[in-house]
Motif scaffolding. Sequence first.
Motif, short mmCIF file in Angstrom:
data_model
loop_
_atom_site.label_atom_id
_atom_site.label_comp_id
_atom_site.label_asym_id
_atom_site.label_seq_id
_atom_site.Cartn_x
_atom_site.Cartn_y
_atom_site.Cartn_z
N VAL A 1 -6.15 9.30 -11.43
CA VAL A 1 -6.35 8.28 -10.34
C VAL A 1 -6.91 7.13 -11.30
O VAL A 1 -7.82 7.22 -11.93
N SER A 2 -6.36 5.93 -11.10
CA SER A 2 -6.84 4.70 -11.82
C SER A 2 -6.64 3.39 -10.81
O SER A 2 -5.67 3.07 -10.39
N THR A 3 -7.68 2.50 -11.27
CA THR A 3 -7.38 1.33 -10.32
C THR A 3 -8.02 0.21 -11.28
O THR A 3 -8.56 0.38 -12.43
N THR A 4 -8.16 -0.88 -10.90
CA THR A 4 -8.60 -2.02 -11.62
C THR A 4 -10.14 -2.59 -11.18
O THR A 4 -11.00 -2.09 -11.52
N ALA A 5 -9.93 -3.23 -9.91
CA ALA A 5 -11.11 -3.83 -9.21
C ALA A 5 -11.38 -2.98 -8.09
O ALA A 5 -12.59 -2.84 -7.82
N GLY A 6 -10.53 -2.14 -7.62
CA GLY A 6 -10.76 -1.35 -6.46
C GLY A 6 -11.54 -0.15 -6.90
O GLY A 6 -11.65 0.47 -7.90
N GLY A 7 -11.99 0.41 -5.49
CA GLY A 7 -12.78 1.68 -5.72
C GLY A 7 -11.98 2.65 -5.62
O GLY A 7 -11.02 2.73 -5.22
N ILE A 8 -12.70 4.00 -5.60
CA ILE A 8 -12.02 5.24 -5.77
C ILE A 8 -12.86 6.17 -5.01
O ILE A 8 -14.16 6.15 -5.28
N HIS A 9 -12.33 6.92 -4.00
CA HIS A 9 -12.85 7.81 -3.23
C HIS A 9 -12.43 9.13 -3.29
O HIS A 9 -11.38 9.19 -2.74
N GLY B 1 -2.44 -2.99 -3.96
CA GLY B 1 -2.31 -2.41 -2.60
C GLY B 1 -3.30 -1.23 -2.84
O GLY B 1 -3.54 -0.53 -3.74
N ASP B 2 -3.45 -0.78 -1.65
CA ASP B 2 -4.52 0.37 -1.45
C ASP B 2 -3.59 1.80 -1.53
O ASP B 2 -2.25 1.77 -1.07
N ILE B 3 -4.13 2.66 -2.11
CA ILE B 3 -3.39 4.36 -2.06
C ILE B 3 -4.17 5.20 -1.44
O ILE B 3 -5.48 5.18 -1.64
N SER B 4 -3.71 5.94 -0.42
CA SER B 4 -4.44 6.81 0.41
C SER B 4 -3.80 8.18 0.37
O SER B 4 -2.67 8.41 0.68
N LEU B 5 -4.39 9.33 -0.11
CA LEU B 5 -3.65 10.43 -0.25
C LEU B 5 -4.44 11.53 0.36
O LEU B 5 -5.80 11.71 0.53
N ALA B 6 -3.80 12.47 1.23
CA ALA B 6 -4.51 13.56 2.01
C ALA B 6 -3.62 14.86 1.77
O ALA B 6 -2.42 14.77 2.14
N ASN C 1 -7.35 -5.68 -6.07
CA ASN C 1 -8.33 -4.95 -5.54
C ASN C 1 -8.04 -3.59 -4.77
O ASN C 1 -9.03 -3.21 -4.07
N GLY C 2 -7.03 -3.19 -5.03
CA GLY C 2 -6.30 -2.02 -4.42
C GLY C 2 -7.34 -0.88 -4.42
O GLY C 2 -7.72 -0.54 -5.65
N ALA D 1 0.74 -1.27 -0.09
CA ALA D 1 -0.01 -0.06 0.00
C ALA D 1 0.99 1.23 0.00
O ALA D 1 1.95 1.15 0.46
N ILE D 2 0.42 2.38 -0.53
CA ILE D 2 0.89 3.77 -0.33
C ILE D 2 0.17 4.62 0.11
O ILE D 2 -1.26 4.92 0.00
N ALA D 3 0.53 5.33 1.07
CA ALA D 3 -0.30 6.26 1.97
C ALA D 3 0.70 7.76 2.00
O ALA D 3 1.77 7.65 2.45
N CYS D 4 -0.09 8.67 1.73
CA CYS D 4 0.76 10.12 1.70
C CYS D 4 0.05 11.07 2.19
O CYS D 4 -1.54 11.47 1.90
N GLN D 5 0.53 11.96 3.52
CA GLN D 5 -0.38 13.29 3.73
C GLN D 5 0.41 14.46 3.74
O GLN D 5 1.75 14.34 3.89
#
Lengths: 319, 515
Positions: A233-241, A201-206, A219-220, A184-188
């Motif tokens: 922003v782009s994914t395959t099976a995972g959602g985007i918010h 993996g999930d990606i979370s940006l703030a 499913n990231g 996963a990748i997370a960035c604030q």
Amino acid sequence: MIPELRLRRSVTLVLLLASSVAMSTGQVSREFRRTFAVSLAEPVSLQVDLLDGDLRIAYARDGEVAVSVAAQNASSMDQQSLSTWLVMAQTGNRLEVRERPVVGSQNLKLTYMIDVPYRTEAHTSVRRGKQTITGIMGPVSAETGVGDIEVSYISLEVDAHAHTGNLTFEVVGGRIEARSVQGAIACQRAPQGIKAETEDGDISLAVVGASIAIVKSGNGRIDVGGARGSLVVSTTAGGIHVKAVLREDWRLSSKSGTVHVELPPGSSFDLDAVSDFGDVVIARDDLDKPTGDRRLKQKVKGGGKKIEVRTETGRIAVS
Amino acid sequence: MKTTGNWLGKGAIATFLCLGSWAFAQHDPGVRGGIQNTGGGLQQHGIPIPHPPLISPHPITGATVNENERKSFEEGIARAGQLEATCDSCNDVTDGSPVPGELDPLFPQIRTNSNGTGARHNADQCFVCHAQPQLGGSGGFIVPNPADPVPQQAENPQFRLVPHRFGRLNVVPSFERQYGPIREVRFKYKLDGTPDGGVHQLWTVRGSTNDPTIPNCALTQPDFEAQLKAGNLAFRIPLQMTGLGLIESIQDREILAHHDATSTLREPLGIAGHPNRSGNDGTITRFGWKAQNKSVTMFAGEAYNVEMGITNELFPTATEEDPDCNGPNKPLPNDVVRTDKDDHDNKAFDNPIHILPDWMQFQVMMRFTDGPGPDPNPSVSAQHGKIVFSDIGCALCHTPQMQTAPVMLSPVLQDRPVNLFSDLLVHHMGEKLADDIIQGQAGPDEFRTTPLWGVGQRIFFFHDGRTADLLRAIRDHFSPRTTKYPASEANAVVHRFNELSPEEQQAILDFLRSL
């Protein structure tokens, strides 16, 4: 100019402090520490290559670099061994720390701690282990085979790559390039933005500037809050918010995941949302209902920055 | 001829004595490392000013800061380095973000990365007044033209940089000299003759080119020159912030025990001293020139409001409320705990470190900043000076060492020595230093024993920055009794100092510059 500082360029203080502490389990922990004097006049350039062990590089004070190695399960090792595993070389403000392969060291749990001045650039490579780099000016480039990378409070650019491991960034002044194969990748708080890519993996940006976030397979999910620049922003099976004030154009796409866009009331924007096979759900008074072909293209409040949303089988929700 | 010869002989002896005296003349060796190699002097060479040092490992247990403390320390540096805009939404880059392109992205001089500067203020950035010898230090010099490719010589930032930054139209009073100390002012008395004692902020936001919300601001500065002529100004210079967490961690009983232990030595020298105490809980206050502040938290909240005009939870109302100079959208208080999780423009407030306001994060940073480090290789003279310093009685007030509380939540702070060189008490210093300001139980001529750690790299001395010469600073501790003020409690010790040989006086100066 700066005569005192020039004098300090030479290696002046070498401190070897070895200690052993008997653990209740009978295991032994040993620590090795060495200090190098460095000049204020130039940035410190630190190159670290390790095979196995956790690495922490952190700001402590100007004028010196302190390298510590702590080893657990070290009962079979004498104190001198720790120092011989590491090759440490200093040329002016350039320091190199390299781990030498040693037979019989596989069972050891090693932790490397390097205290550095703020004005340090770091280039690190760890084959297996976690990296933490914090409180320095940078730039930073960090690479791991297996292990997480945490980078925080860096003033300039960061480039981080993990084969298997999570990447975390917090308060980075320069642009970030982040790649992980499995992780996963997370960035604030990265005002210059991030390019984040993971195979799975999930990606979370703030609170990020212009950013690109891509999950290439699996499913990231991607979650973005407080975007302050353009977004791709782009994914395959995972959602985007994405929940933010729209300041630059956004392009959001997912093959089969749900794409949810949240904007403050009263925003003006150009929406172009298409789902080939999924629903388009609108929960705002200022947007029309989607047309039958699962497409909604509309200028809201006179239009503005563009939001382009694409999904093949996923759902699109705008609120 | 005989007479002439006598004259020549006497002249030769006198010349020899003068030269001999000159050869041994004691003098302040100056800022350790040189002004040009510390603080803003480094900026001239394109070198960022060093950052505050993280508290060193516990000398006995080896305990270090934990990861949360370390992150708070780093976040605190980022917050304290912020350059504040005036309106609440016109900062150039994201709040608290490093500003790439600046000499030090965490100490920007050109682009703002925060906001909230008050309509009246003394500064627009914490570190601008705390940059000697490193950020978090005492008042020093800053390069006045940071945007220009060729940096000018570093100077008092109150001379050009702060009063005119972003086009602000301020008249610089005569007491802010180009290479003089950074000074703020308190007025001794109000116009009606009653005691004042409060800080009167130097600058206004009038003319700000980066704040479109206050085009009609027409604030004027107080008439500082008239007040100066009337003798109504009391100056204060910035104190260092380094090591304050350690000082805060000293228990009252430790302070009082040291005081009691020296009573028989102090009494014959006329040294008394007493604590300044909180009007709320009666415990010893210890920060500030008159030991008027209880904690680093109080100090931080007050400094944000008084020095930068930034309102906060401790000081929720503005020192200047003119709506034309505060803009229509400036929240009051301005810098507060951030809890709005639904903010669409959120700032990652779900991270605990981001919830704290700037002033509070700043106090956490101060708590985990190391004390000033002495010269690791002091000269023989400095080592001798340490002994003489103690022998003549300087150490009776400038207590070399105290111990922090035995048990604290943070193991790195607890039960460790603090080499502060202060008893943290206030003493009568007589007319020469009196400023007629009363703060708590500190009277018009009373001042806290200034901690001497770090004095080796300070530029200016005393509350008003009257001198950059340590020798004069020592001698100005002397002040005879007058009709208005008692004699200085330091008189007997200064007398002993004056009786020392020049070499021994020099040793004390060398010792002080090694701290």
